[in-house]
Design a protein around this motif. Structure first.
Motif, mmCIF file in Angstrom:
data_model
loop_
_atom_site.group_PDB
_atom_site.id
_atom_site.type_symbol
_atom_site.label_atom_id
_atom_site.label_comp_id
_atom_site.label_asym_id
_atom_site.label_seq_id
_atom_site.Cartn_x
_atom_site.Cartn_y
_atom_site.Cartn_z
ATOM 1 N N LEU A 180 0.835 -1.193 0.000
ATOM 2 C CA LEU A 180 0.000 0.000 0.000
ATOM 3 C C LEU A 180 0.875 1.251 0.000
ATOM 4 O O LEU A 180 2.030 1.208 0.410
ATOM 5 N N PRO A 181 0.336 2.380 -0.457
ATOM 6 C CA PRO A 181 1.112 3.621 -0.488
ATOM 7 C C PRO A 181 1.634 3.984 0.905
ATOM 8 O O PRO A 181 0.941 3.783 1.913
ATOM 9 N N ASN A 182 2.823 4.526 0.942
ATOM 10 C CA ASN A 182 3.459 4.867 2.214
ATOM 11 C C ASN A 182 3.022 6.264 2.652
ATOM 12 O O ASN A 182 3.736 7.256 2.482
ATOM 13 N N VAL A 183 1.819 6.338 3.200
ATOM 14 C CA VAL A 183 1.290 7.599 3.715
ATOM 15 C C VAL A 183 0.675 7.340 5.084
ATOM 16 O O VAL A 183 0.231 6.230 5.377
ATOM 17 N N ALA A 184 0.656 8.345 5.912
ATOM 18 C CA ALA A 184 0.056 8.230 7.239
ATOM 19 C C ALA A 184 -1.465 8.229 7.116
ATOM 20 O O ALA A 184 -2.030 8.965 6.299
ATOM 21 N N PRO A 185 -2.154 7.389 7.891
ATOM 22 C CA PRO A 185 -3.619 7.341 7.802
ATOM 23 C C PRO A 185 -4.254 8.633 8.276
ATOM 24 O O PRO A 185 -3.732 9.322 9.155
ATOM 25 N N ALA A 186 -5.382 8.961 7.688
ATOM 26 C CA ALA A 186 -6.128 10.165 8.066
ATOM 27 C C ALA A 186 -7.610 9.807 8.096
ATOM 28 O O ALA A 186 -8.093 9.091 7.217
ATOM 29 N N PRO A 187 -8.345 10.283 9.086
ATOM 30 C CA PRO A 187 -9.775 9.952 9.176
ATOM 31 C C PRO A 187 -10.550 10.562 8.018
ATOM 32 O O PRO A 187 -10.213 11.650 7.534
ATOM 33 N N PRO A 188 -11.584 9.873 7.561
ATOM 34 C CA PRO A 188 -12.399 10.415 6.458
ATOM 35 C C PRO A 188 -13.276 11.560 6.950
ATOM 36 O O PRO A 188 -13.546 11.684 8.143
ATOM 37 N N PRO A 189 -13.718 12.394 6.044
ATOM 38 C CA PRO A 189 -14.628 13.490 6.432
ATOM 39 C C PRO A 189 -15.980 12.952 6.867
ATOM 40 O O PRO A 189 -16.373 11.835 6.498
ATOM 41 N N ARG A 190 -16.699 13.715 7.645
ATOM 42 C CA ARG A 190 -18.028 13.310 8.100
ATOM 43 C C ARG A 190 -18.982 13.147 6.919
ATOM 44 O O ARG A 190 -18.919 13.890 5.947
ATOM 45 N N GLY A 191 -19.846 12.142 7.039
ATOM 46 C CA GLY A 191 -20.871 11.939 6.019
ATOM 47 C C GLY A 191 -20.379 11.290 4.746
ATOM 48 O O GLY A 191 -21.072 11.328 3.728
ATOM 49 N N LEU A 192 -19.186 10.688 4.782
ATOM 50 C CA LEU A 192 -18.670 10.019 3.584
ATOM 51 C C LEU A 192 -19.546 8.814 3.266
ATOM 52 O O LEU A 192 -19.736 7.933 4.106
ATOM 53 N N SER A 193 -20.090 8.769 2.062
ATOM 54 C CA SER A 193 -21.016 7.704 1.690
ATOM 55 C C SER A 193 -20.302 6.366 1.581
ATOM 56 O O SER A 193 -19.082 6.297 1.406
ATOM 57 N N LEU A 194 -21.090 5.284 1.690
ATOM 58 C CA LEU A 194 -20.521 3.939 1.579
ATOM 59 C C LEU A 194 -19.893 3.727 0.204
ATOM 60 O O LEU A 194 -18.827 3.118 0.086
ATOM 61 N N ASP A 196 -18.484 5.958 -1.737
ATOM 62 C CA ASP A 196 -17.199 6.653 -1.787
ATOM 63 C C ASP A 196 -16.148 5.911 -0.955
ATOM 64 O O ASP A 196 -14.978 5.848 -1.336
ATOM 65 N N GLN A 197 -16.553 5.352 0.183
ATOM 66 C CA GLN A 197 -15.620 4.586 0.995
ATOM 67 C C GLN A 197 -15.092 3.382 0.226
ATOM 68 O O GLN A 197 -13.888 3.088 0.230
ATOM 69 N N GLN A 198 -15.994 2.668 -0.450
ATOM 70 C CA GLN A 198 -15.582 1.504 -1.229
ATOM 71 C C GLN A 198 -14.642 1.899 -2.360
ATOM 72 O O GLN A 198 -13.665 1.194 -2.643
ATOM 73 N N ALA A 199 -14.939 3.014 -3.009
ATOM 74 C CA ALA A 199 -14.094 3.475 -4.112
ATOM 75 C C ALA A 199 -12.696 3.842 -3.611
ATOM 76 O O ALA A 199 -11.688 3.514 -4.249
ATOM 77 N N GLN A 223 -12.718 13.890 -6.218
ATOM 78 C CA GLN A 223 -12.145 15.158 -5.749
ATOM 79 C C GLN A 223 -13.025 15.884 -4.729
ATOM 80 O O GLN A 223 -12.509 16.492 -3.788
ATOM 81 N N PRO A 224 -14.376 15.817 -4.864
ATOM 82 C CA PRO A 224 -15.195 16.511 -3.865
ATOM 83 C C PRO A 224 -14.957 16.026 -2.436
ATOM 84 O O PRO A 224 -15.240 16.759 -1.486
ATOM 85 N N VAL A 225 -14.434 14.812 -2.258
ATOM 86 C CA VAL A 225 -14.186 14.293 -0.915
ATOM 87 C C VAL A 225 -13.039 15.031 -0.249
ATOM 88 O O VAL A 225 -13.079 15.353 0.940
ATOM 89 N N THR A 226 -11.981 15.333 -1.004
ATOM 90 C CA THR A 226 -10.777 15.934 -0.435
ATOM 91 C C THR A 226 -10.697 17.434 -0.678
ATOM 92 O O THR A 226 -10.034 18.149 0.076
#
Length: 257
Positions: A180-194, A196-199, A223-226
């Motif tokens: 997996l990419p070597n990046v630190a985990p970050a919590p998803p924004p509130r209200g992220l749809s299922l 979008d999570q799967q994608a 892009q709208p997620v980030t």
């Protein structure tokens, strides 16, 4: 996650079709609503017949052993044997397809699996329908209708598969997870749809097999997620993907098969 490969180019629309432009008539390709391409190789008549033969051999052994054990049970034993014969004929494949990832012992021996035609795991309704309709595939005798249907179908579907919306594919064995990419985990924004999570999870897990251009193309769709574009947006999605996969300290261990 299913062990399917992701091609480098996408096809428009949300429909399943055989990718004729590859020159391989066994390549089955779909595009998910999130823009993720999934491919699998459908199994032809020969491996499916061989897998069926293995399952038939196992069922026959069970019935022989049961018949010997019920020899002294008289008419009751005959009734139990007939009931067992009925259940093995019609529900043996259903139980394995539901609880063993779409694979009976015969299919597992040849690396095959039953899935829905959108490459999702097969469910009770589809499995029962495709197996109960085997009587139609046997008509008029010797599996003639089933063989004719598979021969004429672009995805080698017999009549039961058409009715249930299923296909039989090759499932890769022993596939190791990509780094997996070597990046630190970050919590998803509130209200992220299922969806979008799967994608995002799919994009993160497939980062090792997708080209940089394809990764960026998929990231731009989310892009709208980030709220970011380009490389920063892609890395942000990877960070969210790590979090969704369970990482919390930047040392996520991939445990997908």
């Amino acid at each position: 996650m299913q062990n399917f490969s992701a091609p480098s180019a996408s096809s428009p629309g949300h429909s399943a079709d055989v990718a004729d432009d590859t020159g391989l008539d066994t390549l089955y390709e779909i595009e998910t609503p999130e823009g993720i391409d999934l491919t699998a190789h459908v199994a032809g008549p020969v491996p499916r017949i061989l897998a069926y033969s293995v399952d038939l051999f196992y069922r026959t052994l069970i019935l022989i052993a049961l018949g010997i054990a019920l020899t002294f049970a008289g008419k009751t034993g005959v009734g139990v044997w007939l009931l067992a014969s009925f259940l093995l004929e019609w529900f043996y494949p259903v139980v394995f397809e539901i609880f063993r990832g779409g694979q009976t012992p015969g299919k597992r021996a040849f690396g095959l699996a039953v899935v829905n035609d959108n490459l999702t795991p097969v469910g009770w309704g589809a499995s029962i329908m495709r197996n109960l309709l085997r009587f139609a595939d046997f008509l008029p005798f010797g599996y003639c209708a089933g063989m004719l249907s598979m021969t004429l179908s672009g995805c080698f579907q017999r009549l039961g598969d058409y009715a249930a919306g299923t296909i039989v594919i090759y499932r890769e064995q022993g596939v190791h997870a990509t780094a997996l990419p070597n990046v630190a985990p970050a919590p998803p924004p509130r209200g992220l749809s299922l969806a979008d999570q799967q994608a995002i999870v799919s994009l993160t897990e497939r980062s090792g097999v997708l080209s940089q251009a394809r990764q960026q193309e998929l990231a731009d769709l989310i892009q709208p997620v980030t709220g970011k574009s380009g490389e920063p947006g892609l890395r942000q999605l990877f960070a969210i993907g790590h979090w969704l996969l369970g990482a919390r300290d930047g040392k996520h261990q991939a445990d997908t098969p």
